[in-house]
Design a protein around this motif. Structure first.
Motif, PDB file in Angstrom:
ATOM      1  N   ILE A  13       0.860  -1.192   0.000  1.00  0.00           N
ATOM      2  CA  ILE A  13       0.000   0.000   0.000  1.00  0.00           C
ATOM      3  C   ILE A  13       0.893   1.238   0.000  1.00  0.00           C
ATOM      4  O   ILE A  13       1.832   1.332   0.791  1.00  0.00           O
ATOM      5  CB  ILE A  13      -0.920  -0.010   1.238  1.00  0.00           C
ATOM      6  N   GLU A  46      -5.745  -3.429  10.775  1.00  0.00           N
ATOM      7  CA  GLU A  46      -5.358  -2.824   9.507  1.00  0.00           C
ATOM      8  C   GLU A  46      -6.529  -2.130   8.817  1.00  0.00           C
ATOM      9  O   GLU A  46      -7.689  -2.300   9.204  1.00  0.00           O
ATOM     10  CB  GLU A  46      -4.779  -3.908   8.575  1.00  0.00           C
ATOM     11  N   LEU A  61     -12.052  -6.017  -0.279  1.00  0.00           N
ATOM     12  CA  LEU A  61     -11.015  -7.050  -0.311  1.00  0.00           C
ATOM     13  C   LEU A  61     -10.577  -7.462   1.082  1.00  0.00           C
ATOM     14  O   LEU A  61     -10.099  -8.569   1.276  1.00  0.00           O
ATOM     15  CB  LEU A  61      -9.780  -6.556  -1.085  1.00  0.00           C
ATOM     16  N   ARG A  62     -10.693  -6.528   2.043  1.00  0.00           N
ATOM     17  CA  ARG A  62     -10.295  -6.856   3.418  1.00  0.00           C
ATOM     18  C   ARG A  62     -11.121  -6.006   4.365  1.00  0.00           C
ATOM     19  O   ARG A  62     -11.147  -4.782   4.216  1.00  0.00           O
ATOM     20  CB  ARG A  62      -8.799  -6.550   3.618  1.00  0.00           C
ATOM     21  N   VAL A  94      -3.064  -0.123  -8.200  1.00  0.00           N
ATOM     22  CA  VAL A  94      -2.240   0.308  -7.067  1.00  0.00           C
ATOM     23  C   VAL A  94      -3.163   0.591  -5.876  1.00  0.00           C
ATOM     24  O   VAL A  94      -4.281   1.078  -6.054  1.00  0.00           O
ATOM     25  CB  VAL A  94      -1.388   1.539  -7.434  1.00  0.00           C
ATOM     26  N   ALA A  95      -2.679   0.259  -4.665  1.00  0.00           N
ATOM     27  CA  ALA A  95      -3.457   0.485  -3.439  1.00  0.00           C
ATOM     28  C   ALA A  95      -2.934   1.746  -2.745  1.00  0.00           C
ATOM     29  O   ALA A  95      -1.725   1.905  -2.570  1.00  0.00           O
ATOM     30  CB  ALA A  95      -3.309  -0.728  -2.514  1.00  0.00           C
ATOM     31  N   GLY A 107      -2.141 -11.890  -1.237  1.00  0.00           N
ATOM     32  CA  GLY A 107      -1.490 -11.802   0.072  1.00  0.00           C
ATOM     33  C   GLY A 107      -2.475 -11.934   1.213  1.00  0.00           C
ATOM     34  O   GLY A 107      -2.092 -11.887   2.368  1.00  0.00           O
ATOM     35  N   SER A 161       2.637  -3.751   7.433  1.00  0.00           N
ATOM     36  CA  SER A 161       2.809  -3.877   8.877  1.00  0.00           C
ATOM     37  C   SER A 161       4.248  -4.323   9.200  1.00  0.00           C
ATOM     38  O   SER A 161       4.826  -5.145   8.491  1.00  0.00           O
ATOM     39  CB  SER A 161       1.798  -4.863   9.447  1.00  0.00           C
TER      40      SER A 161
HETATM   41  P1  AMP Z   1      -0.584  -4.797   4.322  1.00  0.00           P
HETATM   42  O1  AMP Z   1       0.336  -5.959   4.161  1.00  0.00           O
HETATM   43  O2  AMP Z   1      -1.408  -4.829   5.580  1.00  0.00           O
HETATM   44  O3  AMP Z   1       0.043  -3.486   4.070  1.00  0.00           O
HETATM   45  O4  AMP Z   1      -1.679  -4.942   3.185  1.00  0.00           O
HETATM   46  C1  AMP Z   1      -1.316  -5.040   1.874  1.00  0.00           C
HETATM   47  C2  AMP Z   1      -2.440  -5.716   1.196  1.00  0.00           C
HETATM   48  O5  AMP Z   1      -3.079  -4.779   0.354  1.00  0.00           O
HETATM   49  C3  AMP Z   1      -2.008  -6.816   0.259  1.00  0.00           C
HETATM   50  O6  AMP Z   1      -1.728  -8.006   0.911  1.00  0.00           O
HETATM   51  C4  AMP Z   1      -3.189  -6.892  -0.652  1.00  0.00           C
HETATM   52  O7  AMP Z   1      -4.180  -7.696  -0.057  1.00  0.00           O
HETATM   53  C5  AMP Z   1      -3.668  -5.454  -0.720  1.00  0.00           C
HETATM   54  N1  AMP Z   1      -3.238  -4.821  -1.969  1.00  0.00           N
HETATM   55  C6  AMP Z   1      -2.203  -3.983  -2.133  1.00  0.00           C
HETATM   56  N2  AMP Z   1      -2.083  -3.611  -3.418  1.00  0.00           N
HETATM   57  C7  AMP Z   1      -3.097  -4.217  -4.071  1.00  0.00           C
HETATM   58  C8  AMP Z   1      -3.518  -4.230  -5.425  1.00  0.00           C
HETATM   59  N3  AMP Z   1      -2.889  -3.541  -6.375  1.00  0.00           N
HETATM   60  N4  AMP Z   1      -4.599  -4.983  -5.731  1.00  0.00           N
HETATM   61  C9  AMP Z   1      -5.243  -5.674  -4.782  1.00  0.00           C
HETATM   62  N5  AMP Z   1      -4.884  -5.714  -3.490  1.00  0.00           N
HETATM   63  C10 AMP Z   1      -3.831  -4.988  -3.140  1.00  0.00           C
END
Ligand code: AMP
Ligand code: MG
Length: 301
Positions: free
Chosen positions: A60, A172, A186-187, A112-113, A212, A137
């Protein structure tokens, strides 16, 4: 409780480390992040190495405010509405990417997130740095997320950590995918699905599984089981000679805030079994139950 602010010398040191492509432990309102320059592939690769995180799990990007969004993603009116309602705050938006976002961030995807964190230390650092920070994290891959600076030091010795006090949300961010025709959750996380749907309408089931988002994650080393009747179950387990500790539910905001710290503390007791009482099945409780379910997951033998 107002957030702790680190001394100016620590902020300067963090800034210098980021500029040199190094990592910094960063307080946010959700959990502590492991921050690196979000546009520097060398710096981004340090994140994967330090966490032991698979390189295809996208990161992210954290922004100073919503005005930074069009630099990295295609603008979208739904994103603007959600950003106006929830940024800064615990909501991540997945959008179609602009060129120039490194593959280390996107995992090679066309999306992109993005998120704008609310913590004043994260805000100050982002604005001083002037570029996005990637910040998953700050824990070893698959382990319990950190909600204090001390947790980060335990997880990742050698990483410089800014101390911004305990995280106030404790779980999160919620992740909403806006790259398809229908918004999808998604989460579950710090902003409830109900609050998101009130802005963008009903949320579809996610077409893409969030890369992930694994069944086993956020896991203590001790075996953990969800239990609606933890006292009765503890009694049965103790009668069988097991040592047991209980993680109790409570008002969801407080439960979320203490969730990871209690998981760590109970894990360190060295008991045979942790019994975790689930939260309610609405709002922040959904995020808590999601994390507890993953913490309880044991791969089939
Ligand atoms: P974190 O590890 O808590 O920072 O979360 C990151 C999570 O954001 C990843 O494991 C994905 O589930 C989600 N994520 C980040 N970028 C993308 C993306 N381009 N498309 C879909 N999910 C994403
Ligand atoms: Mg994580």
């Amino acid at each position: 409780m107002p957030p702790t602010l680190p001394p100016p010398a620590d902020m300067q040191r963090a800034l210098a480390l980021l500029q040199a492509g190094q990592l910094v432990g960063l307080p946010t309102e959700t959990v502590y992040g492991l921050a690196a320059d979000g546009l520097n592939p060398f710096a981004l690769r340090q994140i994967f190495a330090a966490k032991g995180r698979p390189v295809d799990h996208p990161l992210i990007l954290h922004l100073g405010d919503a005005a930074w969004l069009p630099r990295y993603a295609e603008p979208d009116p739904r994103a603007e509405a959600l950003a106006a309602a929830f940024w800064p705050g615990p909501l991540t938006l997945v959008l179609r990417r602009k060129p120039g976002v490194p593959d280390e961030v996107t995992g090679g995807r066309e999306t992109v997130a993005l998120r704008v964190p609310a913590h004043p230390v994260a805000q100050a650092l982002l604005w001083a740095f002037g570029r996005p920070l990637a910040a998953p994290s700050a824990n070893r891959f698959g382990r319990v997320s950190p909600t204090t600076a001390e947790h980060v030091r335990e997880e990742l010795p050698g990483v410089f950590v800014l101390d911004g006090g305990p995280a106030v949300v404790g779980v999160e961010s919620s992740i909403v995918d806006l790259s398809g025709p229908l918004p999808a959750l998604l989460r579950p996380g710090g902003v409830s699905a109900e609050a998101i749907a009130a802005i963008v309408g009903p949320l579809g089931a996610s077409q893409t599984v969030a890369p992930g988002t694994l069944p086993g994650h956020y896991a203590p080393r001790t075996a953990l089981r969800l239990s609606h009747r933890p006292d009765a179950e503890a009694e049965v387990a103790r009668a069988q000679g097991l040592t047991v500790a209980i993680l109790r539910a409570g008002e969801p905001q407080d439960h979320a805030r203490r969730l990871y710290a209690e998981l760590r503390r109970l894990d360190a007791l060295g008991v045979d079994l942790l019994l975790a009482e689930p939260s309610t099945d609405a709002a922040l409780g959904v995020a808590i139950n999601d994390r507890l379910t993953r913490a309880a997951y044991r791969a089939p033998e």
